[in-house]
Every structure is written in C-alpha cells, then in structure tokens.
Design a protein around this motif. Structure first.
Motif, PDB file in Angstrom:
ATOM      1  N   ASP A 115       0.935  -1.133   0.261  1.00  0.00           N
ATOM      2  CA  ASP A 115      -0.096  -0.595  -0.227  1.00  0.00           C
ATOM      3  C   ASP A 115       0.572   1.318   0.240  1.00  0.00           C
ATOM      4  N   ARG A 116       0.323   2.402  -0.919  1.00  0.00           N
ATOM      5  CA  ARG A 116       0.720   3.740  -0.831  1.00  0.00           C
ATOM      6  C   ARG A 116       0.852   4.722   0.210  1.00  0.00           C
ATOM      7  N   VAL A 117       1.966   5.182   0.932  1.00  0.00           N
ATOM      8  CA  VAL A 117       1.860   6.191   1.492  1.00  0.00           C
ATOM      9  C   VAL A 117       2.435   7.278   1.465  1.00  0.00           C
ATOM     10  N   VAL A 118       1.882   8.913   1.428  1.00  0.00           N
ATOM     11  CA  VAL A 118       2.549   9.464   0.738  1.00  0.00           C
ATOM     12  C   VAL A 118       3.246  10.755   2.286  1.00  0.00           C
ATOM     13  N   CYS A 119       4.968  10.898   1.917  1.00  0.00           N
ATOM     14  CA  CYS A 119       5.202  11.821   2.983  1.00  0.00           C
ATOM     15  C   CYS A 119       6.096  12.449   2.588  1.00  0.00           C
ATOM     16  N   GLU A 120       6.727  13.193   3.466  1.00  0.00           N
ATOM     17  CA  GLU A 120       7.627  14.168   2.610  1.00  0.00           C
ATOM     18  C   GLU A 120       9.031  13.961   3.012  1.00  0.00           C
ATOM     19  N   TYR A 121       9.903  14.331   1.942  1.00  0.00           N
ATOM     20  CA  TYR A 121      11.585  13.904   2.030  1.00  0.00           C
ATOM     21  C   TYR A 121      11.695  15.959   2.664  1.00  0.00           C
ATOM     22  N   PRO A 122      12.484  15.351   4.023  1.00  0.00           N
ATOM     23  CA  PRO A 122      12.615  14.948   4.858  1.00  0.00           C
ATOM     24  C   PRO A 122      11.641  14.627   5.585  1.00  0.00           C
ATOM     25  N   SER A 123      11.443  13.410   6.371  1.00  0.00           N
ATOM     26  CA  SER A 123      10.755  12.653   7.479  1.00  0.00           C
ATOM     27  C   SER A 123      10.937  12.502   8.447  1.00  0.00           C
ATOM     28  N   ALA A 162      -4.161   3.977  -5.179  1.00  0.00           N
ATOM     29  CA  ALA A 162      -4.278   5.330  -4.540  1.00  0.00           C
ATOM     30  C   ALA A 162      -3.780   4.980  -3.251  1.00  0.00           C
ATOM     31  N   PRO A 163      -2.989   5.949  -2.949  1.00  0.00           N
ATOM     32  CA  PRO A 163      -2.160   6.189  -1.928  1.00  0.00           C
ATOM     33  C   PRO A 163      -3.371   6.064  -0.217  1.00  0.00           C
ATOM     34  N   LYS A 164      -2.874   5.266   0.515  1.00  0.00           N
ATOM     35  CA  LYS A 164      -4.096   4.750   1.485  1.00  0.00           C
ATOM     36  C   LYS A 164      -3.925   5.874   2.388  1.00  0.00           C
ATOM     37  N   LEU A 165      -2.787   6.810   2.700  1.00  0.00           N
ATOM     38  CA  LEU A 165      -2.682   7.797   3.685  1.00  0.00           C
ATOM     39  C   LEU A 165      -1.675   8.705   3.414  1.00  0.00           C
ATOM     40  N   LEU A 166      -1.705   9.618   4.341  1.00  0.00           N
ATOM     41  CA  LEU A 166      -0.748  10.951   4.046  1.00  0.00           C
ATOM     42  C   LEU A 166       0.099  11.552   5.087  1.00  0.00           C
ATOM     43  N   TYR A 167       1.113  11.292   5.167  1.00  0.00           N
ATOM     44  CA  TYR A 167       1.184  11.392   6.741  1.00  0.00           C
ATOM     45  C   TYR A 167       2.059  12.807   5.935  1.00  0.00           C
ATOM     46  N   GLU A 190      -6.903  22.762   0.493  1.00  0.00           N
ATOM     47  CA  GLU A 190      -7.888  22.747  -0.615  1.00  0.00           C
ATOM     48  C   GLU A 190      -7.795  21.721  -1.694  1.00  0.00           C
ATOM     49  N   PHE A 191      -6.789  21.161  -1.442  1.00  0.00           N
ATOM     50  CA  PHE A 191      -5.810  19.654  -1.928  1.00  0.00           C
ATOM     51  C   PHE A 191      -6.714  18.434  -1.890  1.00  0.00           C
ATOM     52  N   LEU A 192      -6.322  18.256  -0.142  1.00  0.00           N
ATOM     53  CA  LEU A 192      -7.588  17.514   0.672  1.00  0.00           C
ATOM     54  C   LEU A 192      -8.583  17.105   0.349  1.00  0.00           C
ATOM     55  N   LYS A 193      -9.538  18.448  -0.044  1.00  0.00           N
ATOM     56  CA  LYS A 193     -10.947  18.572  -0.219  1.00  0.00           C
ATOM     57  C   LYS A 193     -11.495  17.442  -1.544  1.00  0.00           C
ATOM     58  N   ASP A 194     -10.836  16.938  -2.317  1.00  0.00           N
ATOM     59  CA  ASP A 194     -10.995  16.570  -3.251  1.00  0.00           C
ATOM     60  C   ASP A 194     -10.311  14.580  -3.120  1.00  0.00           C
ATOM     61  N   GLN A 195      -9.120  14.685  -2.163  1.00  0.00           N
ATOM     62  CA  GLN A 195      -8.858  12.926  -2.158  1.00  0.00           C
ATOM     63  C   GLN A 195      -9.841  12.402  -1.142  1.00  0.00           C
ATOM     64  N   ASP A 196      -9.281  11.195  -1.745  1.00  0.00           N
ATOM     65  CA  ASP A 196     -10.130  10.111  -0.465  1.00  0.00           C
ATOM     66  C   ASP A 196      -8.643   9.163  -0.033  1.00  0.00           C
ATOM     67  N   VAL A 197      -7.966   9.780   0.904  1.00  0.00           N
ATOM     68  CA  VAL A 197      -7.438   9.123   1.679  1.00  0.00           C
ATOM     69  C   VAL A 197      -7.651   9.788   3.361  1.00  0.00           C
ATOM     70  N   VAL A 198      -6.856   9.138   3.976  1.00  0.00           N
ATOM     71  CA  VAL A 198      -6.497   9.567   5.479  1.00  0.00           C
ATOM     72  C   VAL A 198      -5.343  10.232   5.482  1.00  0.00           C
ATOM     73  N   TYR A 199      -5.518  11.513   5.999  1.00  0.00           N
ATOM     74  CA  TYR A 199      -4.251  12.259   6.636  1.00  0.00           C
ATOM     75  C   TYR A 199      -3.852  12.266   8.018  1.00  0.00           C
ATOM     76  N   LEU A 200      -2.577  12.298   8.004  1.00  0.00           N
ATOM     77  CA  LEU A 200      -2.468  12.145   9.973  1.00  0.00           C
ATOM     78  C   LEU A 200      -1.780  13.159   9.564  1.00  0.00           C
TER      79      LEU A 200
END
Lengths: 396, 396
Positions: A115-123, A162-167, A190-200
């Motif tokens: 599963d895909r997680v989107v996170c920052e570099y660095p994290s 699609a990513p499952k989690l945005l961290y 604004e971006f998050l409004k259109d996404q079906d993802v859990v944001y942490l």
C-alpha cells in the motif's frame, strides 16, 4: 535457522541507538539527539505533583487502565485540545505510548503490504520505521521553505493505486525545521478536499514556538477543517513534559479510532498508567503554560547561537533553514556532496550530527544533515558548529 | 469509507474494556479482572524510592532511553534472572511495554498471514489478540491438570505447514490456573528437541506460588534447556510491582532479539523510562523478595476462601482447578452448558466473571469460565461465588 516474517526484510535499522551511544561518548559534541535537554525537565513540578497524590490515585497509577487511556487524562487532554479549537466532541481520543505509537497504530489498521503512503522528504525517522514495518511503499514530496511542493503532492496522488495515507508534520518539522506558510497550508487543505485518503497530521513541536508570528502559523489543519471525515491528529507529551513518560495521543474520527484501539489491545493493552496520572495532574494543575513559557526562550536562545555560528563559519554554497520553533536546523550541502563524508571528518574532530539519508523514506538522498540544538550543552554549540563547518569546507 | 488493512478483519474485540466497566459497577461483585489487588501495591516502597532518587536519575527518567531499555534496569533484570539460572549471557534482553508487547513483537517478526501458531486451550487473551492481529492461524492443544495433552501437541506438529511458533504458559496458567507437572514439562522439553519451531515461554505469575512444592515446579523450560537455540522467555513486572508501570521483558537468542528490537523501534521506540527507573530501584534495593513474601499468603488465603466456597456451593457435575499459585480458578461446566447463560443469570444477581470462549483461540468452546480471586474484595468472595453457584444450578 529462524524463518522470520516477510516484513522483517523491510525493517531498516534506524541509527537512533548508535546515535544515543555516540551522544554519550565523553568529549564528543553531539547535535544528534532529537530530544529535550535534561536540565530543562519540569522535575520540581513533578516532585510537587507526586507528593500531592492521594493513596487512591497512586493505586490507580499502579493498575491497568482501559485501553484508550486513564480516563481523567483523556478528559484533560480533550480540554487542552478543546481550548485550541479541536473537534474533540465529534472525534475520539486515545492515549498512546508516545506519538510514535499513534503513527504505528494507524499504519497497522490501514496498510496492507505494498500500500502507498505519501510523506515528506525529509520525514520523521520513527514514522519511516513504522511504515516500513508494514511493507508500505513510500512516495515522497519535497519540502521547500513554505511546505510541501504542491506539484509533487498532486503528482503523487495521480499515480495508482491511490495512496491510503498522507503523513505530514507541518509545524517545526523534524528534521527540516520549517513551518508551513498560511498560503501553503491553505493549498494543502484545498487539495485534501478532493482526495479519498486518510491524512495524519503529526504535531509534536507545535508548542515550542519562538515568535508570535510563528504561533499564528501553528493552527492545525485538524482545527481548520474540523468537520473533515478522514483527518487524524497526533500530539505528544515528549516535548512538553518528557519523552521518558512515553505519552502521546491520537485524535481521530470514531470509525478509525475504534480500529486503532482494537489494535492497541494487541500491542500493549494500555500505556503506562503511572505516567498518565502525572501528566493529568500536570495539565489540570495548570503547570503546562508556565513551563512552556520557561523553556521557549531557552530553546530560542540556543537556536540563535546555532544560526549565528552557522552564518559565521559555513562556506558559501551551503544553506540551512531558519526555524521559528522546534528543535532542528536542516543543512543543505551542494548536491554532489555526501553528508556521510562530512560526518566522518566531523566525528574525528569531536562533533556529531545525523545524516540526511536517515530521514529519506527512500534511503537515498544524502546531501543534507540535521542539527539538533535542543540537547547539546549550550556553550558547546559554537565550538561544535565550527568543527562541522571546517569538515564541510574540506570537501567543498 | 475508510479502506482498512486486511488484518483488521482478524482483530477480535477482547472483552477487557467492557469487563473493566462492569468491574467498576457499584454493587457488582467481580471475579472478572485479571489484575492485582489495588490495596496490595508496594506504594510505600515506591514512595521511598522516589524520595531517594537523585536529580540526575530523575532527569534520566524523563528522557528517552535506548530501545532495549534503561541500561541499569537491563542489568538488574539480568541479575534477577541470572540468580534463577537463566542463560542471560548467551541470550539478549529487551524491556517491553508489558509482557504483552514481548508476545506482540515476537509475533510481528515471525508471522506472515496464514502462518501457524500452536497454543493452549484455554490461552491468554492478550496473546490471542496479538496473533490474530497478524492473521495467524491458531491450533490449540488442550490442557489437563498436568499440562498440555501430548497427543494433541504431537498431532499439531504433524500437520502442515509446520508451525512457526509454540506459545505456552506453564506456570499458574491464565486462565486455567494449573502448573505443569515435572513429568509433563519433561515431555514437552523432549518433544521440543526434535522440532524446528520458536518456543515462547510466558511466565507472568511464576513468583506467585503458594507452597514449596509449587515453587519446585516453577523452574522454567528456558532455564532447564539453557543451550536451546530457539527458546524465548517473557516475564512481567505487572504482578510483582504493578501493571500500570507497563513493564515486561523478553529474553531471547540474539538473532531473534535483534529483530524484536528493530520492530520495537517502529512500535514505541522505548518503554517508559520513568517507570523503568522505579523498577530498577525496586530490584537493586532488594524490595522485591520482601514484597513477594508479603503478598503470597494474602493471595493464598483468597484462593482458599474461593475453593472452600466452590466446594460448599457448586452442584455435582461441575469441576474446577485447584491452583497452587497465580490469580485464577478455571471452572468446567458439563459440555452442553453455555457459560454465557450462567453469566447473564449471575450478573442479574450481582456477580460477574469471564466466559471461557474469551480464552479460546478458536472462539468456540464455552462450557468453562474464569474466576479471578486476586482483585475482588476478600469479604466478597464467599457471597459472590454463592451467587454464581446458584446461577449454575439453575441450568443444571
């Protein structure tokens, strides 16, 4: 031969343990430890609290508590969050064993291998370890001085599956030191409004701001988008009381939180009741604000000393963030320069830091490094930075 | 809709939380809580320890510690285990957030979805939750008064694929109350010699023995087979100091322990340093032995009262274990009788316990139930058991 689980192959050794060792080497000036300063813990306050505990409360502290946490602490953390505008009445709260466990539990209930997680570099290194331990694929988005590069964020969400989690860690980032600008935070919302993802949203350093202007920027996305369905928030007692208490919390929509609680039943049943009792009293006896007012200028002074010495000693071609809070400065070397080389030279001359690769979810990029100004003795900041600057110059 | 991980479907809600609630209902006599008695915690001892802590030690208690644990506690637990004959020098030790976390970490590094774990019926509820959370398949072996039924153990290992983990609780079993006989323990050890499996020996109650004869039976398999390669051992401070400290430990061969440490870095980084400092002082100030000598006869007296009342009030056709230590009596109803019916009747009349199904890894068998004599007020044991016996009689 022991047949280990497949996930073990994804677990990378974080260098925390080795760094702890080096941090305690006599004679070595360390900017490695991402931790509060031992001299600044509110020990007199906890002594006073301990002396005032009733027998019954102490007995409760020795006993198991319900999995979501010691009930009085759940209430006092909710009150603390309510005053900041968090939607505590439409969400649920669980006390975790550090905020790392909040990240871990959310990963456990969301992520299948691959599963895909989107996170920052660095994290944050702990989050990388948690996601790796579930064999997640991490897509990284770069940070500039204002926050995540929006084009990269958008691109990450165009890829399938699609990513499952945005961290994200928007406030006094570990290790990047930045805080998201108002405009960038708005763009993310604004971006998050259109996404079906859990944001942490991870916010361990939000209380450690050094200016009124920075304070304004610390208003969390969870507060601003109070009615959003999939936004989770984690905070920590590690920087406002002490990491040795191992206390954090997760505020999340009820459906998600119920699963995290179920997962926690299998992980450690509950967090330490004994330290939860102390943390609760710290909050309800109104000791937190005074303590924060005491430590903020001290950390700000340490940062000022570090930035001043960097300015004086670093060669041109090297840049660094100018944080308005938190514990860290993130130094960028020219792209071709390997921070490991600088580290080795620097250690030989008596100063240590953490190389950038450690904070790269892809374990690749290594032309940056992290300097923590929180833990090092204050009078060692100048000589330590000078050692590192000389090491950098050697390779420029 | 949130897309949860596949493993969430395997997580079963343990009834712990509901039981905690019912346990605190005024007027209800509860034999449900598997926990020490609040009145028996060593609070005066910890007060004395806290008063004696130096500033430096307190500062260490507020800070992170290395992932394997607070170094002085690692040494003092090793010394405690060394005196009992454990192979502490050829194995490694990690401090965990309760012994549940030791079980969880071992499950995390060993189990892929569908992997087989062999455990007892009945079994510890926390272990069942941990194994379920990794989508393990659990094969159960029945316990008789002497330990596991060897034919069932052998049969479980003849099935394919081979089990990856064998999980046993040989000493004052939760919930079964039994201790393995010498002969049965020897048979298990002989059997293990030929198996390529990781064995986890879980021993949270071993110090709570009530007779010298029982003490002799508490010598762990890990001690007896000190040179075995795949034997892991977990113990806990929950019953010898307090569960609210959230401290346990795992002693395991270095290869296995290194993976567990790696996993712990992603779970909570380290256990609470603050309570580790207290536990270390409790051990090195020699407060443990005196404390154990104080609590053993009290728990023994409670058990005696429970067994006496069971003898007086239970109808024929009902049997129960006669423990020589620990916290629990396991009651067996005739096979056709559903413990849930008895529980409902019993709760209506003011007494509560935990039904057997809770402790069945297969969540199936339900003609037994667990009575904890540890937590209930001592003068409520007789009236409480009488209520339960009347409820049983109603359905016989």
């Amino acid at each position: 031969m022991v047949r280990f689980a497949n996930s073990v192959e994804s677990m990378r050794r974080s260098e925390i343990r080795d760094l702890m060792k080096s941090a305690s080497s006599p004679g070595l000036i360390t900017f490695a430890g991402g931790m509060p300063n031992n001299d600044l813990f509110p020990i007199a306050e906890i002594d006073e609290i301990y002396r005032g505990l009733s027998l019954k409360t102490k007995q409760e502290g020795f006993q198991y508590c319900p999995t979501p946490g010691y009930p009085p602490l759940i209430q006092s953390v909710k009150q603390y969050l309510r005053e900041k505008g968090f939607p505590v009445d439409t969400n649920e709260l669980i006390i975790t064993t550090g905020s790392l466990q909040a990240i871990y539990l959310l990963a456990k209930v969301l992520l299948n291998p691959g599963d895909r997680v989107v996170c920052e570099y660095p994290s944050f290194i702990g989050a990388i370890a948690a996601f790796n331990s579930f064999q997640a694929r991490m897509d990284t988005i770069s940070l500039d001085d204002d926050g995540p590069v929006m084009e990269e964020l958008e691109a990450a969400f165009r890829r399938t599956p699609a990513p499952k989690l945005l961290y994200l860690t928007p406030y006094f980032h570990n290790p990047a030191g930045i805080i998201y600008s108002q405009a960038r935070k708005k763009a993310v919302i604004e971006f998050l409004k259109d996404q079906d993802v859990v944001y942490l949203e991870d916010n361990p350093y939000g209380e450690i701001y050094f200016t009124e202007q920075a304070l304004e920027l610390t208003r969390p996305i969870k507060v601003i988008t109070a009615d959003a369905e999939k936004i989770c928030y984690t905070g920590s007692f590690s920087k406002i009381l002490g990491p040795g208490m191992r206390l954090g919390y997760l505020l999340a929509p009820p459906e998600i939180l119920a699963k995290c609680e179920l997962a926690k039943q299998s992980v450690d049943a509950c967090s330490a009741t004994f330290t939860q009792v102390l943390a609760h009293e710290f909050l309800v006896q109104n000791k937190l604000q005074a303590y924060l007012e005491f430590i903020r200028p001290i950390y700000a002074r340490r940062l000022k000393s570090m930035l001043h010495t960097l300015e004086q000693s670093m060669p041109s071609g090297v840049s660094w963030t100018k944080p308005a809070g938190g514990f860290y400065v993130w130094v960028k070397l020219p792209e071709h320069l390997d921070a490991t080389k600088v580290l080795k030279e620097s250690v030989q001359n008596g100063a240590v830091f953490v190389i950038g690769q450690t904070f790269d979810p892809e374990a690749r990029r290594n032309n940056c490094f992290r300097l923590a100004f929180s833990h090092v003795p204050e009078d060692k900041i100048e000589p330590g930075i000078e050692i590192i600057a000389r090491a950098v110059k050697k390779f420029m």
